[in-house]
Design a protein around this motif. Structure first.
Motif, PDB file in Angstrom:
ATOM      1  N   ILE A 130       0.840  -1.205   0.000  1.00 49.43           N
ATOM      2  CA  ILE A 130       0.000   0.000   0.000  1.00 49.43           C
ATOM      3  C   ILE A 130       0.871   1.249   0.000  1.00 49.43           C
ATOM      4  O   ILE A 130       0.600   2.222  -0.715  1.00 49.43           O
ATOM      5  N   ILE A 131       1.928   1.228   0.811  1.00 55.97           N
ATOM      6  CA  ILE A 131       2.825   2.383   0.883  1.00 55.97           C
ATOM      7  C   ILE A 131       3.536   2.591  -0.459  1.00 55.97           C
ATOM      8  O   ILE A 131       3.691   3.725  -0.924  1.00 55.97           O
ATOM      9  N   THR A 158       2.416   1.787  -3.421  1.00 57.25           N
ATOM     10  CA  THR A 158       1.451   2.325  -4.387  1.00 57.25           C
ATOM     11  C   THR A 158       1.240   3.822  -4.187  1.00 57.25           C
ATOM     12  O   THR A 158       1.208   4.594  -5.152  1.00 57.25           O
ATOM     13  N   ALA A 159       1.086   4.229  -2.928  1.00 56.59           N
ATOM     14  CA  ALA A 159       0.912   5.649  -2.635  1.00 56.59           C
ATOM     15  C   ALA A 159       2.163   6.439  -3.013  1.00 56.59           C
ATOM     16  O   ALA A 159       2.078   7.548  -3.560  1.00 56.59           O
ATOM     17  N   ALA A 160       3.330   5.858  -2.715  1.00 55.34           N
ATOM     18  CA  ALA A 160       4.583   6.535  -3.056  1.00 55.34           C
ATOM     19  C   ALA A 160       4.745   6.681  -4.558  1.00 55.34           C
ATOM     20  O   ALA A 160       5.244   7.709  -5.051  1.00 55.34           O
ATOM     21  N   LEU A 161       4.313   5.668  -5.318  1.00 58.65           N
ATOM     22  CA  LEU A 161       4.413   5.740  -6.771  1.00 58.65           C
ATOM     23  C   LEU A 161       3.540   6.852  -7.331  1.00 58.65           C
ATOM     24  O   LEU A 161       3.947   7.578  -8.252  1.00 58.65           O
ATOM     25  N   SER A 162       2.336   7.013  -6.778  1.00 61.65           N
ATOM     26  CA  SER A 162       1.450   8.080  -7.235  1.00 61.65           C
ATOM     27  C   SER A 162       2.075   9.450  -6.985  1.00 61.65           C
ATOM     28  O   SER A 162       2.089  10.318  -7.873  1.00 61.65           O
ATOM     29  N   THR A 163       2.599   9.655  -5.780  1.00 61.54           N
ATOM     30  CA  THR A 163       3.249  10.933  -5.468  1.00 61.54           C
ATOM     31  C   THR A 163       4.483  11.138  -6.329  1.00 61.54           C
ATOM     32  O   THR A 163       4.737  12.252  -6.818  1.00 61.54           O
ATOM     33  N   ALA A 164       5.255  10.085  -6.538  1.00 63.27           N
ATOM     34  CA  ALA A 164       6.486  10.194  -7.327  1.00 63.27           C
ATOM     35  C   ALA A 164       6.180  10.558  -8.778  1.00 63.27           C
ATOM     36  O   ALA A 164       6.905  11.360  -9.390  1.00 63.27           O
ATOM     37  N   LEU A 165       5.118   9.995  -9.338  1.00 64.36           N
ATOM     38  CA  LEU A 165       4.761  10.315 -10.721  1.00 64.36           C
ATOM     39  C   LEU A 165       4.354  11.780 -10.866  1.00 64.36           C
ATOM     40  O   LEU A 165       4.753  12.457 -11.828  1.00 64.36           O
ATOM     41  N   ASN A 166       3.566  12.273  -9.918  1.00 67.50           N
ATOM     42  CA  ASN A 166       3.191  13.691  -9.963  1.00 67.50           C
ATOM     43  C   ASN A 166       4.421  14.588  -9.840  1.00 67.50           C
ATOM     44  O   ASN A 166       4.555  15.579 -10.564  1.00 67.50           O
ATOM     45  N   ALA A 167       5.314  14.230  -8.920  1.00 67.36           N
ATOM     46  CA  ALA A 167       6.535  15.017  -8.738  1.00 67.36           C
ATOM     47  C   ALA A 167       7.424  14.934  -9.975  1.00 67.36           C
ATOM     48  O   ALA A 167       8.029  15.936 -10.386  1.00 67.36           O
ATOM     49  N   TRP A 168       7.487  13.753 -10.590  1.00 62.35           N
ATOM     50  CA  TRP A 168       8.336  13.564 -11.770  1.00 62.35           C
ATOM     51  C   TRP A 168       7.863  14.411 -12.945  1.00 62.35           C
ATOM     52  O   TRP A 168       8.642  15.132 -13.558  1.00 62.35           O
ATOM     53  N   ALA A 184      -2.705   9.587   2.285  1.00 61.39           N
ATOM     54  CA  ALA A 184      -2.536   8.431   3.152  1.00 61.39           C
ATOM     55  C   ALA A 184      -2.120   8.851   4.565  1.00 61.39           C
ATOM     56  O   ALA A 184      -2.606   8.293   5.555  1.00 61.39           O
ATOM     57  N   ILE A 185      -1.243   9.831   4.661  1.00 62.64           N
ATOM     58  CA  ILE A 185      -0.822  10.317   5.974  1.00 62.64           C
ATOM     59  C   ILE A 185      -2.001  10.940   6.707  1.00 62.64           C
ATOM     60  O   ILE A 185      -2.217  10.696   7.898  1.00 62.64           O
ATOM     61  N   THR A 186      -2.773  11.753   5.997  1.00 67.48           N
ATOM     62  CA  THR A 186      -3.951  12.379   6.600  1.00 67.48           C
ATOM     63  C   THR A 186      -4.944  11.333   7.101  1.00 67.48           C
ATOM     64  O   THR A 186      -5.484  11.444   8.203  1.00 67.48           O
ATOM     65  N   SER A 187      -5.174  10.294   6.292  1.00 71.97           N
ATOM     66  CA  SER A 187      -6.117   9.243   6.677  1.00 71.97           C
ATOM     67  C   SER A 187      -5.624   8.470   7.888  1.00 71.97           C
ATOM     68  O   SER A 187      -6.401   8.161   8.802  1.00 71.97           O
ATOM     69  N   ALA A 188      -4.323   8.166   7.927  1.00 60.71           N
ATOM     70  CA  ALA A 188      -3.776   7.421   9.061  1.00 60.71           C
ATOM     71  C   ALA A 188      -3.845   8.234  10.351  1.00 60.71           C
ATOM     72  O   ALA A 188      -4.163   7.710  11.422  1.00 60.71           O
ATOM     73  N   VAL A 189      -3.563   9.523  10.262  1.00 61.83           N
ATOM     74  CA  VAL A 189      -3.620  10.379  11.446  1.00 61.83           C
ATOM     75  C   VAL A 189      -5.050  10.529  11.939  1.00 61.83           C
ATOM     76  O   VAL A 189      -5.319  10.506  13.146  1.00 61.83           O
ATOM     77  N   SER A 190      -6.002  10.676  11.013  1.00 59.94           N
ATOM     78  CA  SER A 190      -7.399  10.833  11.415  1.00 59.94           C
ATOM     79  C   SER A 190      -7.945   9.597  12.114  1.00 59.94           C
ATOM     80  O   SER A 190      -8.862   9.690  12.933  1.00 59.94           O
ATOM     81  N   SER A 191      -7.372   8.428  11.805  1.00 60.40           N
ATOM     82  CA  SER A 191      -7.782   7.194  12.487  1.00 60.40           C
ATOM     83  C   SER A 191      -6.876   6.855  13.665  1.00 60.40           C
ATOM     84  O   SER A 191      -6.957   5.755  14.208  1.00 60.40           O
ATOM     85  N   SER A 192      -6.016   7.800  14.051  1.00 60.19           N
ATOM     86  CA  SER A 192      -5.109   7.660  15.206  1.00 60.19           C
ATOM     87  C   SER A 192      -4.108   6.527  15.047  1.00 60.19           C
ATOM     88  O   SER A 192      -3.589   6.007  16.046  1.00 60.19           O
ATOM     89  N   ASN A 193      -3.819   6.140  13.822  1.00 61.88           N
ATOM     90  CA  ASN A 193      -2.798   5.121  13.569  1.00 61.88           C
ATOM     91  C   ASN A 193      -1.485   5.841  13.260  1.00 61.88           C
ATOM     92  O   ASN A 193      -1.061   5.932  12.103  1.00 61.88           O
ATOM     93  N   TYR A 194      -0.852   6.334  14.301  1.00 62.65           N
ATOM     94  CA  TYR A 194       0.328   7.181  14.120  1.00 62.65           C
ATOM     95  C   TYR A 194       1.543   6.415  13.594  1.00 62.65           C
ATOM     96  O   TYR A 194       2.292   6.965  12.775  1.00 62.65           O
ATOM     97  N   PRO A 195       1.786   5.172  14.025  1.00 64.13           N
ATOM     98  CA  PRO A 195       2.908   4.435  13.412  1.00 64.13           C
ATOM     99  C   PRO A 195       2.747   4.271  11.901  1.00 64.13           C
ATOM    100  O   PRO A 195       3.724   4.370  11.150  1.00 64.13           O
ATOM    101  N   LEU A 196       1.506   4.037  11.439  1.00 62.24           N
ATOM    102  CA  LEU A 196       1.283   3.916   9.999  1.00 62.24           C
ATOM    103  C   LEU A 196       1.526   5.248   9.299  1.00 62.24           C
ATOM    104  O   LEU A 196       2.085   5.282   8.196  1.00 62.24           O
TER     105      LEU A 196
END
Length: 260
Positions: free
Chosen positions: A59-60, A62-72, A215-227
């Motif tokens: 999952i990480i 996939t999310a990283a690939l999406s961000t990397a493509l936009n940045a690229w 993904a970071i926003t979603s993890a924080v909103s669900s209090s899953n801080y390690p994720l």
């Protein structure tokens, strides 16, 4: 110790030193969390982050690939636009003076204000706004540094070419462009990091539900801080890949030119 062995050890030392420092930092981080009994919302332990990272690596990635493509794509568009603009500005000083305020304005535009506007313009269901933000942010350092490099020609070189009756094209190919390369790569190294950061931050303010920012926003909103921190690690990896790619390209090009 022979000269070749010394050179090899120095290369190993360059890699080994930061790795050891990183391991010591992680050990100190883990110890601080355990001893001080820090809660996960303050800062999770490296072991907890590592567990989330290994358990959600797909999952990480996939999310990283999406961000990397936009940045690229933003980086490519920004760099190409900056090179064209710098070449035109270097050739026509009036355009240089006219574009200087625009470049300064683009450098200080906050992503927080720009992202919602671009999402409204291009739509919140496409990646266009994120690519545009990365392109704008990447444009400025490459443009400024490249333009400075194109204008930085030693008078002795200019006089020597004039004495040999060199044409403008010959002067550009033999002196101006080679002299501007280090400036260009300095701007490119800055632009690679800014492209990743801007694409990541732009994801916080809308657009498709993918990428590391969402993904970071979603993890924080669900209090899953390690994720959430595991996604941050993914962002760090993307940034390092971009930076190492630009540094490797710089070494290859400059080494090739120096070897001629």
């Amino acid at each position: 110790m022979t000269r070749s062995a010394t050179t090899t050890w120095r290369r190993v030392e360059v890699v080994l030193a930061p790795v050891l420092l990183g391991l010591l930092a992680l050990a100190a981080w883990e110890a601080a969390v355990v001893v001080l009994e820090l809660r996960p919302f303050v800062v999770p332990s490296p072991s907890a982050i590592g567990a989330e990272l290994t358990g959600n690596v797909g999952i990480i990635a996939t999310a990283a690939l999406s961000t990397a493509l936009n940045a690229w794509w933003g980086l490519v568009i920004g760099v190409v636009g900056a090179l064209v603009a710098a070449a035109v500005s270097a050739a026509v000083r009036t355009l240089d003076e006219m574009s200087a305020p625009l470049a300064a304005a683009a450098a200080v535009v906050p992503i927080v204000a720009l992202a919602p506007v671009l999402y409204t313009m291009f739509g919140a269901n496409v990646q266009t706004a994120r690519v545009a933000i990365a392109a704008i942010v990447s444009f400025v350092p490459v443009y400024v540094n490249t333009l400075r490099g194109l204008r930085t020609v030693a008078p002795v070189h200019r006089d020597l070419l004039r004495a040999y009756a060199a044409t403008r094209r010959q002067a550009t190919l033999t002196v101006t462009l080679p002299g501007a390369l280090p400036f260009f790569f300095s701007g490119l190294r800055v632009a690679t990091s800014l492209a990743v950061i801007s694409a990541l931050v732009a994801e916080y303010f809308g657009g498709p539900v993918d990428g590391l920012g969402k993904a970071i926003t979603s993890a924080v909103s669900s209090s899953n801080y390690p994720l959430a921190w595991a996604y941050v690690v993914g962002a760090v990896v993307v940034g390092l890949l971009f930076f190492c790619g630009s540094s490797g390209l710089e070494r290859a090009v400059l080494h090739r030119r120096s070897g001629r």
